[in-house]
Design a protein around this motif. Structure first.
Motif, mmCIF file in Angstrom:
data_model
loop_
_atom_site.group_PDB
_atom_site.id
_atom_site.type_symbol
_atom_site.label_atom_id
_atom_site.label_comp_id
_atom_site.label_asym_id
_atom_site.label_seq_id
_atom_site.Cartn_x
_atom_site.Cartn_y
_atom_site.Cartn_z
ATOM 1 N N ASP A 52 109.569 12.096 20.719
ATOM 2 C CA ASP A 52 108.845 11.750 22.031
ATOM 3 C C ASP A 52 106.926 12.793 22.170
ATOM 4 O OD1 ASP A 52 109.520 14.138 23.477
ATOM 5 O OD2 ASP A 52 110.726 12.893 24.821
ATOM 6 N N LYS A 53 106.947 12.541 23.254
ATOM 7 C CA LYS A 53 105.414 13.848 23.171
ATOM 8 C C LYS A 53 105.574 14.418 23.350
ATOM 9 C CE LYS A 53 104.578 11.412 27.996
ATOM 10 N NZ LYS A 53 103.885 11.065 28.699
ATOM 11 N N LYS A 54 106.848 15.178 24.142
ATOM 12 C CA LYS A 54 107.047 16.121 24.518
ATOM 13 C C LYS A 54 107.589 16.645 23.682
ATOM 14 C CE LYS A 54 106.959 15.666 29.697
ATOM 15 N NZ LYS A 54 107.462 15.632 30.858
ATOM 16 N N ASP A 55 107.462 16.358 22.056
ATOM 17 C CA ASP A 55 108.683 17.054 20.889
ATOM 18 C C ASP A 55 109.681 16.885 21.181
ATOM 19 O OD1 ASP A 55 106.088 17.270 20.025
ATOM 20 O OD2 ASP A 55 105.966 18.885 20.193
ATOM 21 N N ASN A 56 110.687 16.295 21.828
ATOM 22 C CA ASN A 56 111.663 16.325 22.535
ATOM 23 C C ASN A 56 112.327 15.402 20.937
ATOM 24 O OD1 ASN A 56 112.671 17.224 24.917
ATOM 25 N ND2 ASN A 56 111.720 15.788 25.795
ATOM 26 N N VAL A 57 113.584 15.631 20.156
ATOM 27 C CA VAL A 57 113.876 14.517 19.059
ATOM 28 C C VAL A 57 115.087 13.929 19.608
ATOM 29 C CG1 VAL A 57 114.392 15.108 16.509
ATOM 30 C CG2 VAL A 57 112.754 16.773 17.514
ATOM 31 N N PHE A 58 114.860 13.176 18.597
ATOM 32 C CA PHE A 58 116.278 12.143 19.210
ATOM 33 C C PHE A 58 116.701 11.945 17.415
ATOM 34 C CE2 PHE A 58 113.526 11.845 22.467
ATOM 35 C CZ PHE A 58 114.084 12.254 23.610
ATOM 36 N N LEU A 59 118.366 11.518 17.498
ATOM 37 C CA LEU A 59 119.066 11.075 16.494
ATOM 38 C C LEU A 59 119.414 9.718 16.771
ATOM 39 C CD1 LEU A 59 119.548 10.296 13.153
ATOM 40 C CD2 LEU A 59 121.731 11.772 13.871
ATOM 41 N N VAL A 60 118.969 8.661 16.499
ATOM 42 C CA VAL A 60 119.725 7.538 17.200
ATOM 43 C C VAL A 60 120.136 6.808 15.547
ATOM 44 C CG1 VAL A 60 119.578 5.113 17.916
ATOM 45 C CG2 VAL A 60 118.446 6.626 18.712
ATOM 46 N N THR A 61 121.410 6.307 16.083
ATOM 47 C CA THR A 61 122.696 5.933 14.847
ATOM 48 C C THR A 61 123.163 4.507 15.416
ATOM 49 O OG1 THR A 61 123.273 8.394 14.178
ATOM 50 C CG2 THR A 61 124.413 6.115 13.445
ATOM 51 N N VAL A 62 123.324 3.951 14.821
ATOM 52 C CA VAL A 62 123.446 2.141 14.897
ATOM 53 C C VAL A 62 124.247 1.832 13.910
ATOM 54 C CG1 VAL A 62 121.935 2.323 17.287
ATOM 55 C CG2 VAL A 62 120.877 0.684 13.978
ATOM 56 N N GLU A 63 124.418 0.103 13.626
ATOM 57 C CA GLU A 63 125.396 -0.710 12.602
ATOM 58 C C GLU A 63 123.871 -0.365 11.830
ATOM 59 O OE1 GLU A 63 129.094 -2.641 12.279
ATOM 60 O OE2 GLU A 63 127.768 -2.549 13.876
ATOM 61 N N GLU A 64 124.631 -0.835 10.534
ATOM 62 C CA GLU A 64 123.047 -1.359 9.197
ATOM 63 C C GLU A 64 122.336 -2.403 10.306
ATOM 64 O OE1 GLU A 64 125.166 -1.408 5.490
ATOM 65 O OE2 GLU A 64 126.415 -2.773 6.025
ATOM 66 N N ASN A 65 123.194 -3.075 10.357
ATOM 67 C CA ASN A 65 121.879 -4.928 11.145
ATOM 68 C C ASN A 65 121.976 -4.141 11.800
ATOM 69 O OD1 ASN A 65 122.655 -5.674 8.182
ATOM 70 N ND2 ASN A 65 124.446 -5.644 8.674
ATOM 71 N N ALA A 66 122.358 -3.319 13.159
ATOM 72 C CA ALA A 66 121.415 -3.691 14.569
ATOM 73 C C ALA A 66 119.885 -3.878 14.429
ATOM 74 C CB ALA A 66 121.931 -2.411 14.688
ATOM 75 N N THR A 67 119.565 -4.323 15.817
ATOM 76 C CA THR A 67 118.054 -4.411 16.002
ATOM 77 C C THR A 67 117.818 -3.539 17.165
ATOM 78 O OG1 THR A 67 117.853 -6.556 14.853
ATOM 79 C CG2 THR A 67 116.367 -5.589 16.784
ATOM 80 N N VAL A 68 116.937 -2.914 17.041
ATOM 81 C CA VAL A 68 116.524 -1.686 18.093
ATOM 82 C C VAL A 68 115.368 -2.109 18.953
ATOM 83 C CG1 VAL A 68 116.320 0.357 18.483
ATOM 84 C CG2 VAL A 68 118.440 0.097 16.904
ATOM 85 N N ASP A 69 114.599 -1.946 20.308
ATOM 86 C CA ASP A 69 113.227 -2.229 19.960
ATOM 87 C C ASP A 69 113.193 -1.205 20.292
ATOM 88 O OD1 ASP A 69 111.315 -2.935 21.705
ATOM 89 O OD2 ASP A 69 112.115 -4.298 23.382
ATOM 90 N N LEU A 70 111.773 -0.479 19.413
ATOM 91 C CA LEU A 70 111.014 1.337 19.426
ATOM 92 C C LEU A 70 110.419 1.111 20.659
ATOM 93 C CD1 LEU A 70 110.727 1.447 15.832
ATOM 94 C CD2 LEU A 70 112.489 2.784 17.047
ATOM 95 N N LYS A 71 110.093 -0.378 21.492
ATOM 96 C CA LYS A 71 109.343 -0.351 22.165
ATOM 97 C C LYS A 71 109.209 0.532 23.630
ATOM 98 C CE LYS A 71 105.379 -2.685 20.507
ATOM 99 N NZ LYS A 71 105.365 -4.569 19.520
#
Length: 165
Positions: A52-71
């Protein structure tokens, strides 16, 4: 220096966690994975290394076919504003892997606890979770309860959230 696949295996063994690993040609995308890995039971992962804009880092782990709304995902994971993909240099620095080999097992390399780990609720419905063991030339199967023990043993508190559509 990032840990090797052998060091990851030793770490897991030290926790009393049993896994099985199947070798295959390098896999860079979910499509590659589905075509080349063969039949491996359980949930297969897709990983998003986000910042994110404050340099927080995330690892988001989902099922291979999952759709994630990056917005919109920032509102779910507690990010400061919208997120973008972390740069390969930061990925190597924090998780010890290159693009195409991003994995929840990379948390073994985040010794300072900078990465916030988010596991998708739908993925965690599987009894077995499959992920790259720090290399995209293999797939390691681990029980979901053991995956949670591993994450906690690396000093991370896993957030289990519904992030996929």
């Amino acid at each position: 220096m990032p840990k090797t696949e052998a060091e990851l295996s030793a770490f897991l063994s030290g926790l009393g966690i049993e896994t099985s690993t199947r070798r295959h040609p390098p896999l860079f995308t979910v499509a590659d994975s589905q075509a080349l890995r063969g039949e491996i039971a359980g949930g297969h992962t897709k990983n998003l290394f986000l910042k994110d804009k404050k340099d927080n880092v995330f690892l988001v782990t989902v099922e291979e076919n999952a759709t994630v709304d990056l917005k919109q995902i920032h509102t779910l994971i507690g990010a400061s504003g919208r997120v973008s993909f972390g740069k390969p240099e930061l990925l190597m620095e924090l998780l010890g892997v290159v693009p195409g080999a991003v994995t929840v097992f990379g948390l073994v390399n985040d010794t300072e606890g900078r990465v916030r780990v988010v596991l998708d609720e739908a993925l965690m419905e599987n009894d077995t979770i499959n992920a790259h063991p720090l290399t995209n030339e293999a797939t390691t199967s681990i029980a979901k309860t053991d995956l949670l023990r591993f994450v906690e043993a690396t000093g991370h508190r896993p957030l289990i959230l519904k992030v996929s559509a």
